[in-house]
Design a protein around this motif. Structure first.
Motif, PDB file in Angstrom:
ATOM      1  N   LEU A 248       0.828  -1.198   0.000  1.00 23.30           N
ATOM      2  CA  LEU A 248       0.000   0.000   0.000  1.00 23.30           C
ATOM      3  C   LEU A 248       0.866   1.252   0.000  1.00 23.30           C
ATOM      4  CD1 LEU A 248      -2.668   1.525   0.236  1.00 23.30           C
ATOM      5  CD2 LEU A 248      -2.605   1.147   2.720  1.00 23.30           C
ATOM      6  N   TYR A 249       1.909   1.258   0.818  1.00 25.50           N
ATOM      7  CA  TYR A 249       2.786   2.422   0.904  1.00 25.50           C
ATOM      8  C   TYR A 249       3.471   2.682  -0.437  1.00 25.50           C
ATOM      9  CZ  TYR A 249       6.453   5.569   2.612  1.00 25.50           C
ATOM     10  OH  TYR A 249       7.287   6.642   2.804  1.00 25.50           O
ATOM     11  N   LYS A 250       3.952   1.620  -1.089  1.00 23.20           N
ATOM     12  CA  LYS A 250       4.621   1.773  -2.375  1.00 23.20           C
ATOM     13  C   LYS A 250       3.660   2.308  -3.438  1.00 23.20           C
ATOM     14  CE  LYS A 250       8.051  -1.873  -1.563  1.00 23.20           C
ATOM     15  NZ  LYS A 250       8.529  -3.224  -1.949  1.00 23.20           N
ATOM     16  N   LEU A 251       2.411   1.836  -3.378  1.00 24.38           N
ATOM     17  CA  LEU A 251       1.408   2.311  -4.332  1.00 24.38           C
ATOM     18  C   LEU A 251       1.125   3.796  -4.116  1.00 24.38           C
ATOM     19  CD1 LEU A 251      -0.654   1.638  -6.553  1.00 24.38           C
ATOM     20  CD2 LEU A 251      -2.289   1.048  -4.759  1.00 24.38           C
ATOM     21  N   GLN A 252       1.014   4.212  -2.862  1.00 25.19           N
ATOM     22  CA  GLN A 252       0.751   5.619  -2.570  1.00 25.19           C
ATOM     23  C   GLN A 252       1.926   6.502  -2.987  1.00 25.19           C
ATOM     24  OE1 GLN A 252      -0.159   4.810   1.587  1.00 25.19           O
ATOM     25  NE2 GLN A 252      -2.221   5.621   1.311  1.00 25.19           N
ATOM     26  N   LYS A 253       3.154   6.030  -2.795  1.00 28.90           N
ATOM     27  CA  LYS A 253       4.328   6.796  -3.209  1.00 28.90           C
ATOM     28  C   LYS A 253       4.411   6.897  -4.725  1.00 28.90           C
ATOM     29  CE  LYS A 253       7.077   8.293  -0.952  1.00 28.90           C
ATOM     30  NZ  LYS A 253       7.164   9.652  -0.350  1.00 28.90           N
ATOM     31  N   ARG A 254       4.017   5.844  -5.429  1.00 30.05           N
ATOM     32  CA  ARG A 254       4.009   5.885  -6.888  1.00 30.05           C
ATOM     33  C   ARG A 254       2.982   6.890  -7.384  1.00 30.05           C
ATOM     34  NH1 ARG A 254       3.133   0.711  -7.833  1.00 30.05           N
ATOM     35  NH2 ARG A 254       5.322   0.235  -7.463  1.00 30.05           N
ATOM     36  N   PHE A 255       1.818   6.915  -6.727  1.00 32.87           N
ATOM     37  CA  PHE A 255       0.771   7.874  -7.068  1.00 32.87           C
ATOM     38  C   PHE A 255       1.292   9.302  -6.849  1.00 32.87           C
ATOM     39  CE2 PHE A 255      -2.860  10.565  -6.329  1.00 32.87           C
ATOM     40  CZ  PHE A 255      -3.846  10.083  -7.169  1.00 32.87           C
ATOM     41  N   GLN A 256       2.007   9.513  -5.754  1.00 34.59           N
ATOM     42  CA  GLN A 256       2.559  10.823  -5.449  1.00 34.59           C
ATOM     43  C   GLN A 256       3.563  11.264  -6.502  1.00 34.59           C
ATOM     44  OE1 GLN A 256       4.625  11.010  -1.697  1.00 34.59           O
ATOM     45  NE2 GLN A 256       5.634  12.926  -2.228  1.00 34.59           N
ATOM     46  N   ALA A 257       4.411  10.333  -6.971  1.00 34.09           N
ATOM     47  CA  ALA A 257       5.423  10.663  -7.970  1.00 34.09           C
ATOM     48  C   ALA A 257       4.785  11.109  -9.279  1.00 34.09           C
ATOM     49  CB  ALA A 257       6.324   9.452  -8.202  1.00 34.09           C
ATOM     50  N   VAL A 258       3.632  10.527  -9.609  1.00 34.13           N
ATOM     51  CA  VAL A 258       2.976  10.843 -10.880  1.00 34.13           C
ATOM     52  C   VAL A 258       2.159  12.129 -10.791  1.00 34.13           C
ATOM     53  CG1 VAL A 258       1.275  10.051 -12.575  1.00 34.13           C
ATOM     54  CG2 VAL A 258       2.915   8.432 -11.597  1.00 34.13           C
ATOM     55  N   PHE A 259       1.390  12.287  -9.702  1.00 36.39           N
ATOM     56  CA  PHE A 259       0.431  13.388  -9.627  1.00 36.39           C
ATOM     57  C   PHE A 259       0.856  14.535  -8.700  1.00 36.39           C
ATOM     58  CE2 PHE A 259      -2.075   9.656 -10.842  1.00 36.39           C
ATOM     59  CZ  PHE A 259      -2.742  10.152 -11.959  1.00 36.39           C
ATOM     60  N   GLY A 260       1.930  14.374  -7.946  1.00 34.24           N
ATOM     61  CA  GLY A 260       2.405  15.442  -7.079  1.00 34.24           C
ATOM     62  C   GLY A 260       1.752  15.473  -5.709  1.00 34.24           C
ATOM     63  N   PHE A 261       0.779  14.640  -5.475  1.00 34.78           N
ATOM     64  CA  PHE A 261       0.156  14.512  -4.157  1.00 34.78           C
ATOM     65  C   PHE A 261      -0.204  13.053  -3.959  1.00 34.78           C
ATOM     66  CE2 PHE A 261      -3.294  15.103  -7.141  1.00 34.78           C
ATOM     67  CZ  PHE A 261      -4.302  14.272  -6.690  1.00 34.78           C
ATOM     68  N   THR A 262      -0.586  12.706  -2.751  1.00 37.68           N
ATOM     69  CA  THR A 262      -0.923  11.311  -2.491  1.00 37.68           C
ATOM     70  C   THR A 262      -2.281  11.213  -1.817  1.00 37.68           C
ATOM     71  OG1 THR A 262      -0.078   9.234  -1.573  1.00 37.68           O
ATOM     72  CG2 THR A 262       0.122  11.201  -0.192  1.00 37.68           C
ATOM     73  N   LEU A 263      -2.779  10.007  -1.687  1.00 42.25           N
ATOM     74  CA  LEU A 263      -4.104   9.787  -1.129  1.00 42.25           C
ATOM     75  C   LEU A 263      -4.013   8.865   0.090  1.00 42.25           C
ATOM     76  CD1 LEU A 263      -6.152   9.191  -4.406  1.00 42.25           C
ATOM     77  CD2 LEU A 263      -6.183  11.230  -2.970  1.00 42.25           C
ATOM     78  N   PRO A 264      -3.867   9.433   1.284  1.00 41.28           N
ATOM     79  CA  PRO A 264      -3.894   8.599   2.485  1.00 41.28           C
ATOM     80  C   PRO A 264      -5.246   7.890   2.589  1.00 41.28           C
ATOM     81  CG  PRO A 264      -3.138  10.823   2.982  1.00 41.28           C
ATOM     82  CD  PRO A 264      -3.682  10.850   1.598  1.00 41.28           C
ATOM     83  N   ILE A 265      -5.232   6.642   2.977  1.00 41.37           N
ATOM     84  CA  ILE A 265      -6.483   5.898   3.163  1.00 41.37           C
ATOM     85  C   ILE A 265      -6.932   6.138   4.602  1.00 41.37           C
ATOM     86  CG2 ILE A 265      -7.629   3.679   2.887  1.00 41.37           C
ATOM     87  CD1 ILE A 265      -6.275   4.777   0.351  1.00 41.37           C
ATOM     88  N   PHE A 266      -7.736   7.188   4.768  1.00 40.78           N
ATOM     89  CA  PHE A 266      -8.092   7.629   6.107  1.00 40.78           C
ATOM     90  C   PHE A 266      -9.576   7.408   6.386  1.00 40.78           C
ATOM     91  CE2 PHE A 266      -8.864  11.239   3.347  1.00 40.78           C
ATOM     92  CZ  PHE A 266     -10.053  11.786   3.838  1.00 40.78           C
TER      93      PHE A 266
END
Length: 340
Positions: A248-266
């Motif tokens: 999950l963490y790696k997926l969120q970091k990959r999302f951040q690298a592409v879009f400039g922000f990330t999506l915490p699952i909160f």
């Protein structure tokens, strides 16, 4: 009416008043958390009327090719920043602002806000509005909370941000605001998207070691650095486990690298319940504004200059934590940690 009946009536009226207060505070937070989708939804409704297409096309042209407000401090409107709804917003948690030193208006300032939290509600209340009396506590300063430049590509929603004096966090924007002279101030949520993944209740894990861009900016502009630690910011949402190295963490970091922000699952509470939902929990947020870190203006600061100023900045941030943790972080599960 007997004495007992009179007491019951008074108690009943007090209960009604408290219920109404809680309702409007909850509704104000709901309005802010849904402002983005509501704005976009209303814009798309307008797009369904062909007669409005020329107007909307002109508006989009202005947004994407003409308007420079996002990089020049927005279009702050005093009435909007002082609107009563923001007071209700702050009272929901509640959010408060503690001043520990005077900040003379003959200087420029960069406020470093920590931690990011999932959304940064304390930053909105304290620096994006006058809900907690920023201008009263720091007279003469012109506050500008900074956010991702992409937010200003969102029709209608951007107008709300600009009206609050919120601007882009790009380097160009920071320089333009600080060049407006003494009294200019910007607030940067230093940890950014990366730190939001570490926003777990009871913790204070800061992404700061390699964040030196705002230090360099302060030295080049001759602006004082002001650390702000917001106790409780990490406690208003829960977050699914996303320990470093997990899928999950790696997926969120990959999302951040592409879009400039990330999506915490909160997760949080619901609008009409306290069990499950996406509304923040009612937990006090106390933002302590530390002592200013003075810098000597240099057009070309060296690595040693950056390290020296960053060291003083971190030392003041740690002082805030040590001085106030026993009051505002009693339920902490670990101490302040600078993780990266």
């Amino acid at each position: 009416m007997g004495a007992v009946d009179g007491e019951d009536y008074v108690q009943s009226e007090r209960t009604k008043i408290n219920t109404h207060r809680k309702a409007r505070r909850t509704f104000s937070v709901f309005l802010w958390t849904t402002a983005l989708p509501l704005s976009l939804g209303f814009f798309f409704v307008l797009c369904s009327f062909p007669l409005l297409w020329p107007v909307l096309l002109g508006y989009l042209t202005w947004v994407f090719f003409i308007d420079q407000a996002p990089t020049h401090g927005g279009r702050p409107q005093g009435w909007l920043r002082r609107c009563r709804v923001w007071v209700w917003f702050a009272q929901y948690y509640p959010v408060s602002l503690i001043k520990t030193a005077d900040l003379p208006p003959d200087r420029k300032y960069i406020f470093g806000y920590h931690p990011h939290g999932v959304i940064g509600m304390g930053a909105i209340a304290n620096f994006g509005t006058e809900a907690t009396g920023f201008s009263r506590q720091f007279p003469g300063l012109r506050p500008h909370l900074l956010t991702l430049a992409n937010n200003f590509n969102l029709p209608l929603y951007r107008e709300l941000l600009l009206g609050l004096g919120i601007a882009s966090v790009s380097m160009k924007s920071c320089q333009n605001i600080l060049r407006q002279g003494p009294g200019s101030s910007i607030t940067i949520v230093v940890g950014g998207a990366a730190e939001s993944l570490s926003a777990h209740p009871g913790t204070a894990d800061l992404t700061l070691k390699r964040r030196k861009g705002f230090i360099k900016l302060a030295i080049r502009q001759g602006a004082d650095l002001v650390p702000v630690f917001s106790f409780g910011e990490n406690d208003i949402f829960g977050q699914l486990s996303n320990a470093r190295g997990t899928r999950l963490y790696k997926l969120q970091k990959r999302f951040q690298a592409v879009f400039g922000f990330t999506l915490p699952i909160f997760f949080g509470r619901g609008l009409f319940n306290y069990n499950v939902g996406l509304m923040p929990y009612r937990h006090p947020i106390v933002s302590v504004v530390g002592r200013p870190i003075s810098v000597k203006q240099k057009d070309h600061p060296t690595s040693a200059d950056l390290d020296e100023v960053q060291g003083r900045y971190i030392e003041e941030l740690k002082r805030i934590w040590e001085d106030y943790k026993e009051v505002y972080a009693k339920s902490r599960t670990k101490e302040l940690t600078i993780i990266a």
